[in-house]
Design an enzyme around this catalytic site. Structure first.
Site, PDB file in Angstrom:
ATOM      1  N   TYR A  51       6.429  -5.135   7.975  1.00  0.00           N
ATOM      2  CA  TYR A  51       6.200  -3.684   8.242  1.00  0.00           C
ATOM      3  C   TYR A  51       6.787  -3.862   9.935  1.00  0.00           C
ATOM      4  O   TYR A  51       6.968  -4.507  11.136  1.00  0.00           O
ATOM      5  CB  TYR A  51       4.426  -3.133   8.574  1.00  0.00           C
ATOM      6  N   ARG A  53       0.725  -1.023   0.043  1.00  0.00           N
ATOM      7  CA  ARG A  53      -0.168  -0.126  -0.166  1.00  0.00           C
ATOM      8  C   ARG A  53       1.355   1.629   0.215  1.00  0.00           C
ATOM      9  O   ARG A  53       1.871   1.133   0.194  1.00  0.00           O
ATOM     10  CB  ARG A  53      -0.878  -0.187   0.692  1.00  0.00           C
TER      11      ARG A  53
HETATM   12  P1  FDA Z   1      14.207   2.423   5.321  1.00  0.00           P
HETATM   13  O1  FDA Z   1      12.746   2.680   3.940  1.00  0.00           O
HETATM   14  O2  FDA Z   1      13.789   3.444   5.890  1.00  0.00           O
HETATM   15  O3  FDA Z   1      15.450   2.409   4.094  1.00  0.00           O
HETATM   16  C1  FDA Z   1      15.388   1.473   3.070  1.00  0.00           C
HETATM   17  C2  FDA Z   1      15.915   2.671   2.337  1.00  0.00           C
HETATM   18  O4  FDA Z   1      16.802   1.788   0.942  1.00  0.00           O
HETATM   19  C3  FDA Z   1      15.320   3.343   1.490  1.00  0.00           C
HETATM   20  O5  FDA Z   1      16.428   5.034   1.500  1.00  0.00           O
HETATM   21  C4  FDA Z   1      15.650   3.943  -0.005  1.00  0.00           C
HETATM   22  O6  FDA Z   1      15.524   5.325  -0.878  1.00  0.00           O
HETATM   23  C5  FDA Z   1      16.705   3.105  -0.533  1.00  0.00           C
HETATM   24  N1  FDA Z   1      17.143   2.204  -1.218  1.00  0.00           N
HETATM   25  C6  FDA Z   1      15.508   1.444  -1.818  1.00  0.00           C
HETATM   26  N2  FDA Z   1      16.301   0.406  -2.503  1.00  0.00           N
HETATM   27  C7  FDA Z   1      17.738   0.920  -3.015  1.00  0.00           C
HETATM   28  C8  FDA Z   1      18.361   0.667  -3.891  1.00  0.00           C
HETATM   29  N3  FDA Z   1      18.610   0.004  -5.360  1.00  0.00           N
HETATM   30  N4  FDA Z   1      19.485   1.319  -4.331  1.00  0.00           N
HETATM   31  C9  FDA Z   1      20.443   2.154  -2.895  1.00  0.00           C
HETATM   32  N5  FDA Z   1      19.352   2.493  -2.399  1.00  0.00           N
HETATM   33  C10 FDA Z   1      17.874   2.118  -2.032  1.00  0.00           C
HETATM   34  N6  FDA Z   1       7.608   3.708  12.866  1.00  0.00           N
HETATM   35  C11 FDA Z   1       7.517   3.798  14.500  1.00  0.00           C
HETATM   36  O7  FDA Z   1       9.001   3.369  15.555  1.00  0.00           O
HETATM   37  N7  FDA Z   1       6.779   4.966  14.278  1.00  0.00           N
HETATM   38  C12 FDA Z   1       6.423   5.915  13.433  1.00  0.00           C
HETATM   39  O8  FDA Z   1       5.290   6.708  14.038  1.00  0.00           O
HETATM   40  C13 FDA Z   1       6.492   5.488  12.175  1.00  0.00           C
HETATM   41  N8  FDA Z   1       5.771   6.034  11.596  1.00  0.00           N
HETATM   42  C14 FDA Z   1       5.741   5.189  10.017  1.00  0.00           C
HETATM   43  C15 FDA Z   1       5.065   5.799   9.183  1.00  0.00           C
HETATM   44  C16 FDA Z   1       4.741   5.344   7.445  1.00  0.00           C
HETATM   45  C17 FDA Z   1       4.571   6.098   6.518  1.00  0.00           C
HETATM   46  C18 FDA Z   1       5.857   4.267   7.292  1.00  0.00           C
HETATM   47  C19 FDA Z   1       5.705   3.566   6.365  1.00  0.00           C
HETATM   48  C20 FDA Z   1       6.690   3.748   8.395  1.00  0.00           C
HETATM   49  C21 FDA Z   1       6.445   4.115   9.864  1.00  0.00           C
HETATM   50  N9  FDA Z   1       7.303   3.713  11.155  1.00  0.00           N
HETATM   51  C22 FDA Z   1       7.348   4.114  12.219  1.00  0.00           C
HETATM   52  C23 FDA Z   1       8.436   2.626  10.496  1.00  0.00           C
HETATM   53  C24 FDA Z   1      10.075   3.422   9.915  1.00  0.00           C
HETATM   54  O9  FDA Z   1       9.633   3.894   9.163  1.00  0.00           O
HETATM   55  C25 FDA Z   1      10.773   1.899   9.506  1.00  0.00           C
HETATM   56  O10 FDA Z   1      10.888   1.594  10.688  1.00  0.00           O
HETATM   57  C26 FDA Z   1      12.276   2.400   9.538  1.00  0.00           C
HETATM   58  O11 FDA Z   1      12.037   3.193   8.865  1.00  0.00           O
HETATM   59  C27 FDA Z   1      13.086   1.783   8.437  1.00  0.00           C
HETATM   60  O12 FDA Z   1      14.065   1.283   8.075  1.00  0.00           O
HETATM   61  P2  FDA Z   1      14.368   0.314   6.934  1.00  0.00           P
HETATM   62  O13 FDA Z   1      15.928   1.009   6.575  1.00  0.00           O
HETATM   63  O14 FDA Z   1      14.418  -0.680   7.063  1.00  0.00           O
HETATM   64  O15 FDA Z   1      14.039   1.058   5.331  1.00  0.00           O
END
Ligand code: FDA
Length: 367
Positions: free
Chosen positions: A347, A248
Site C-alpha cells: 500500500y 481486499r
Molecule cells: P494504480 O493502480 O493507480 O495504477 C496501475 C494501473 O495499471 C491501473 O490503471 C491498471 O488498470 C493498470 N494495469 C494493471 N494491469 C495492467 C495490464 N496487464 N495491462 C495494462 N494496464 C494494466 N493515497 C493518498 O495519498 N491519499 C488518499 O486519500 C488515497 N486514497 C486511496 C483510496 C483507495 C480506495 C485506494 C485503493 C488507494 C488510495 N490511495 C490514496 C493510494 C493511491 O491510490 C495510490 O498511491 C496510487 O494510485 C498508486 O499508483 P500506481 O501507479 O502505483 O497504481
C-alpha cells in the site's frame, strides 16, 4: 512500427512520474493501459461539473518538500483539509479522535477530564490483549471502541473484532487538543481542476494505447520498446504460477442527488455495524463546490475475487512470502522492471508513490 525507449504498462501515478522524467531526457514512451482512461486509481470522472473520485476518495498530503514541489509545479492545489466525521446511528463525532470527539461523547471540556475517562475504561482489559477488541480497548477505552471502532473495523475486515488479531492495530492516534485535521503533514490539498489534469501533465508527449491488457499481447508489445516498466499485479505477470496474492476490494455506488448539500462534509464514516457501507463520500466538498446537485458515493468493503479491482494488499506472512517468490523471479528480469502499488504488492499513499517513482527513475533508469 515506431520503437520506444520505454513501454509503460499501467497508466497510474507511478508510471506518470516515470513518463515525465523520461520525456525530460528526450526519451520516448508508449503507455499501455487496460482501462478506458489514464490515471489508475486517482482518475476522476466529471459528473455535472463535480470531479468524482471514481476509485475512492483521494486526498493528497505529504511531508516531503521535494514531492510537494514536484506536484505543485505541475498543477495548482486547493486548501482542502481532511476533517472526516463519524456517524454512529445518527450521532456524529469529529475524527480523528480529539477533544471535539471527547467533548461530544462525554460532555467534558478539558484534556485532563478526557484522559481520566479513557484511562479508567482501558482498565477493562487485563494482561496482554488477545484480539483486536482487547487491543483497541486497552488503547482508547470502551466508549470510543464501541461507538467509533468496532462496527467500522468489522465491516472493513468482514469479521468480528474478537476474531481479528491484536496486531492489526498497533496504535490509535488520540489528540488531547481541539483539532479535526486528519493528517499531520504540513502539505495537503486536492488539485483545483481534479487529478486528471495532473495525469495529463505527467503523460504529456507519450503515445497511449487504452483498453489494452498488456498480458494479452505481451510479446508483440514488448518488442516495441527497449525496456518495460510494469505496474500491474506481479502474480498475474507470472501467470499465478505460485498461487494468487490476496487483496481486499471495495464496491462503490455512485448517486447524483437533487440537493445542493447532502452531508456537509466530504467524508463521513459510518461506524455502526448496521449501515452496510463504511463511508459515504460527497465529492463536491473536496473542491468547495457550489453546483445545484451533488454526487455521493457509498463505499462497501468486499472480499476480493477474480475480475475485481485489487485495492488493498493483505500483507500477512503468507502473502508476503508468496510475494517474495515472485520478487525473486522479477529480480532476474533484465528487460522488465516492476514498480507501483501492484508491482510491489504494497500500500502506497500518492506522495510515497511519487517518491518511489522518482528514486526508481534515477537509480534504475539513470534518468
Ligand atoms: P494504480 O493502480 O493507480 O495504477 C496501475 C494501473 O495499471 C491501473 O490503471 C491498471 O488498470 C493498470 N494495469 C494493471 N494491469 C495492467 C495490464 N496487464 N495491462 C495494462 N494496464 C494494466 N493515497 C493518498 O495519498 N491519499 C488518499 O486519500 C488515497 N486514497 C486511496 C483510496 C483507495 C480506495 C485506494 C485503493 C488507494 C488510495 N490511495 C490514496 C493510494 C493511491 O491510490 C495510490 O498511491 C496510487 O494510485 C498508486 O499508483 P500506481 O501507479 O502505483 O497504481
Amino acid at each position: 512500427m515506431k520503437h520506444y525507449d520505454y513501454i509503460l504498462v499501467g497508466g497510474g501515478l507511478f508510471n506518470g512520474v516515470i513518463a515525465r522524467e523520461a520525456r525530460k531526457q528526450g526519451k520516448t514512451c508508449l503507455v499501455v493501459e487496460k482501462r478506458e482512461a489514464l490515471g489508475g486509481n486517482i482518475m476522476c470522472r466529471d459528473v455535472e461539473g463535480i470531479m468524482v473520485h471514481e476509485y475512492g476518495a483521494h486526498i493528497f498530503h505529504t511531508s516531503n518538500e521535494e514531492v510537494w514541489e514536484y506536484v505543485t509545479s505541475l498543477v495548482e492545489f486547493n486548501h482542502y483539509i481532511n476533517s472526516p466525521v463519524a456517524n454512529y446511528h445518527g450521532e456524529t463525532y469529529n475524527l480523528p479522535f480529539n477533544m471535539n470527539t471527547f467533548s461530544k461523547m462525554w460532555g467534558i471540556a478539558f484534556p485532563s477530564e478526557a484522559k481520566k475517562i479513557i484511562e479508567s475504561q482501558r482498565q477493562a482489559v487485563e494482561g496482554e490483549p488477545e484480539n483486536l477488541e482487547e487491543q483497541a480497548i486497552s488503547l482508547v477505552g470502551t466508549d470510543i471502541y464501541q461507538k467509533l471502532i468496532k462496527g467500522y473495523t468489522e465491516k472493513q475486515w468482514g469479521r468480528d473484532c474478537r476474531d481479528l488479531p491484536a496486531s492489526i492495530i498497533k496504535r490509535i492516534p488520540v489528540r488531547y487538543i481541539y483539532d479535526n485535521n486528519y493528517f499531520n503533514d504540513p502539505h495537503q490539498g486536492i488539485p483545483k481542476k481534479g487529478y486528471n489534469e495532473l495525469i495529463s501533465k505527467l503523460y504529456e508527449g507519450c503515445d497511449v494505447m487504452l483498453s489494452t491488457d498488456f498480458l494479452e499481447k505481451r510479446e508483440e508489445l514488448s518488442r516495441l520498446g527497449d525496456q518495460v516498466i510494469y505496474t500491474g499485479t506481479i502474480d498475474s505477470y507470472y501467470g499465478y504460477r505460485f498461487g494468487k496474492l490476496s487483496y481486499r476490494s471495495l464496491k462503490f455506488e455512485h448517486q447524483v442527488l437533487e440537493e445542493e448539500n447532502h452531508q456537509g462534509v466530504a467524508v463521513m464514516n459510518y461506524t455502526d455495524r448496521e449501515t452496510p457501507y463504511t463511508r459515504k463520500i460527497e465529492h463536491k466538498h473536496f473542491a468547495f463546490g457550489t453546483q445545484k446537485n451533488t454526487v455521493v458515493t457509498e463505499e462497501y468493503p468486499v472480499e476480493w475475487d477474480d475480475g475485481m479491482e485489487p485495492y488493498y494488499p493483505v500483507n500477512d506472512e503468507k502473502n508476503n512470502q508468496l510475494f517474495q517468490k515472485y520478487r525473486d523471479l522479477a529480480d532476474q528480469e533484465e528487460k522488465v522492471l516492476f514498480g507501483g502499488r501492484l508491482g510491489e504488492y504494497k500500500y502506497y499513499d500518492m506522495d510515497k508513490v511519487i517518491e518511489s517513482a522518482l528514486c526508481f527513475a534515477k537509480d534504475r533508469l539513470n534518468l
